[in-house]
Design an enzyme around this catalytic site. Structure first.
Site, PDB file in Angstrom:
ATOM      1  N   GLU A   1       0.799  -1.315   0.011  1.00 32.99           N
ATOM      2  CA  GLU A   1       0.055   0.126  -0.054  1.00 32.99           C
ATOM      3  C   GLU A   1       0.948   1.247   0.030  1.00 32.99           C
ATOM      4  OE1 GLU A   1      -2.841  -0.087   3.103  1.00 32.99           O
ATOM      5  OE2 GLU A   1      -3.875  -2.058   2.356  1.00 32.99           O
TER       6      GLU A   1
ATOM      7  N   HIS B   1      -8.346   1.308   1.568  1.00 33.21           N
ATOM      8  CA  HIS B   1      -8.302   1.195   3.085  1.00 33.21           C
ATOM      9  C   HIS B   1      -9.113   1.899   3.745  1.00 33.21           C
ATOM     10  CE1 HIS B   1      -4.878  -0.397   6.056  1.00 33.21           C
ATOM     11  NE2 HIS B   1      -5.868  -0.524   6.762  1.00 33.21           N
TER      12      HIS B   1
END
Length: 531
Positions: free
Chosen positions: A263, A281
């Site tokens: 990420e 997220h």
């Protein structure tokens, strides 16, 4: 002087105000965390650092943080904090695991609905002016079997919500007891059986060595055809390449992922596959959750800096504010006992044995253990504290054992610390009187009753006449005032000890003079950090 806290990420103004209302000097610089060099230059003057995910508390930053005592993460994940470096430096790392539980659980449920009814693709198709009603045939959740991997705080909420949707809930969690499962209304099950029976599988576990890549190609093959998988926990729990292959083959009917192995996720094997819902997220991304975790981290950090209460710590035992009030004198005693044995021990330590008796045996023993070990380590490293001491002890291979027992003696509770070396064992015991003051009650198995002072003198000798006069005369001739004088002996004519509480440190020449008398086996000045 008031503690000083830096907030280097975006936190709510209400959290900033909590610090100010508690009398803490706070600098709110929400963009500082993005500038590594600026953060490195600023960090030495702060006692606390409050962050979200943008600030990276690296080893370099932590090593430059000369005054830092606590790092507070507003949220659950602490991958952006070097916890090993923080522990070695004696810095507490805390997070806020409860502030976004409901929000994250709701997101998992929303993702389950989205993948069950193919809502994102149907929405995009309709926005494009198409009317592909027959293309987006979904499935009901009612009556389906949900497999929940990890039935802790967030997973438990998902279980509760799923029951409200009339789903059959299976839960795998090594820490879930049968009694708790019954109370939750779920069926506790082994992982292999969960894979075989579940129509939907949702993950709610942290990423550890045990859980990393826990869903592999082999695990996917175990699952029933048409399963749908939801991951709103941590990236890296699922082999994304293997899942993409299972989706393309049709064995897995759909997936919904809020977290990814890397990420920010700008690419993934899961992107652009049919019936795969992905979000960036967003599990904790609600107004309520962001406010909750910000307020919680501010409260926790303020409590620690002002009262010593440790909440939701990841690298040291937590002590609630209420526990801190009751345990304060016992933590102080534990530190003094460790400090005594540490100052008396010159050889390498092999083991530390700690006995808790009576009322103290019901307290937070992990926290007391840390205080004992920190006290012992102070002789070799004056900067050690309850966070760094256990790390140092582990690195040195020191074995730490704990025993707790019901009341066995004259005191309602006491602690006994024994240090083991290759040459000897050395032990000291103490208690806390009703006035809240710690006392030494036994040294080397000899009973005493000694008040603990900042400066003390410890001697051992054979039980013969003249020792009291000799010590008193030596102190008086050199202007050393005795505040308290405690004696003890094993038997008439046997081994005897004296412990003097004195007003000032004893000059080296006085120690030398006492040693030249030939009357003492040992003469040792001691120093304690007395509050």
């Amino acid at each position: 002087m008031a503690p000083k806290v830096l907030i280097s990420d975006k936190l709510s103004e209400a959290a900033v105000q909590i610090f100010r209302d508690r009398g803490i000097d706070v600098d709110f610089m929400p963009d500082l965390g993005k500038d590594k060099e600026a953060l490195l230059a600023a960090i030495p003057k702060y006692d606390g650092l409050a962050i979200r995910s943008a600030t990276k508390a690296t080893e370099k930053i932590i090593n430059a943080a000369d005054n830092l005592k606590v790092i507070g993460r507003a949220g659950i994940g602490t991958d952006n904090i070097d916890k090993d470096a923080a522990s070695k430096k004696g810095i507490i790392v805390m997070n806020t695991p409860f502030g976004n539980m409901t929000t994250t659980a709701e997101h998992a449920i929303a993702m389950m609905f989205a993948v069950a009814r193919q809502i994102p693709e149907a929405s995009a198709s309709t926005h494009a002016g198409k009317w592909e009603k027959s293309k987006f045939m979904g499935v009901e959740l009612t009556g389906k079997t949900l497999g929940v991997i990890g039935a802790g705080n967030i997973g438990g909420i998902v279980c509760d919500r799923a029951k409200g949707l009339k789903m059959k809930v299976l839960a795998f969690d090594p820490f879930l007891s049968e009694e708790k499962a019954d109370k939750m209304g779920v069926t506790k099950i082994e992982l292999d059986e969960l894979f075989e029976k579940a129509d939907f599988i949702t993950l709610h576990v942290p990423k550890t060595e045990q859980t990393a890549n826990m869903i592999t190609a082999e695990r996917l093959a175990q699952m029933k055809k048409g399963v749908r998988i939801i991951n709103c926990a941590r990236g890296g729990l699922v082999d994304e390449d293997a899942l993409a292959a299972a989706l393309k083959s049709g064995h897995v009917a759909g997936a919904a992922f809020d977290v990814f192995a890397v990420e920010p996720a700008t690419e993934s094997p899961l992107f652009n596959l049919p019936n795969v819902v992905v979000t960036p997220h967003l599990g904790a991304a609600t107004t309520e959750a962001q406010e909750n975790v910000a307020l919680q981290v501010a409260d926790q950090m303020a409590n620690y800096l002002l009262t010593g209460a440790v909440e939701n710590a990841l690298n040291t035992p937590s002590i609630t504010a209420e526990e801190a009030k009751v345990m304060g004198p016992w933590v102080e005693l534990a530190s003094h006992l460790g400090n005594f044995t540490g100052q008396m021990t010159d050889e390498p330590i092999k083991a530390i044995n700690i006995l808790y008796d009576g009322t103290v045996a019901q307290m937070n023993l992990e926290a007391l253990n840390c205080a004992v070990v920190a006290g012992i380590m102070k002789k070799a490293n004056p900067d050690v504290n309850v966070v760094s001491a256990p790390v140092i002890a582990k690195d040195k291979g020191i074995q730490i054992s704990t025993t707790n027992q019901d009341k066995t003696g004259a005191f309602d509770g006491y602690i006994k610390v024994t240090v083991v070396t290759d040459k000897r064992e050395r032990s000291v015991a103490g208690t806390v009187f009703s006035d809240g003051k710690p006392r030494f009650i036994q040294i080397k198995g000899i009973n005493i009753d000694a008040e603990i002072g900042q400066n003390m003198l410890y001697t051992t000798n054979e039980d013969v006449p003249g020792i009291i006069g000799l010590l008193g005369n030596a102190m008086g001739k050199n202007g050393v005032n005795i505040a308290n004088f405690t004696l003890g002996r094993s038997a008439v004519g046997g081994e005897a000890i004296a412990l003097l509480y004195i007003d000032h440190p004893i000059p080296d020449d006085v120690i030398a003079a006492l040693n030249t008398t030939g009357m003492f086996k040992q003469v040792r000045p001691l120093a304690f950090d007395v509050k």
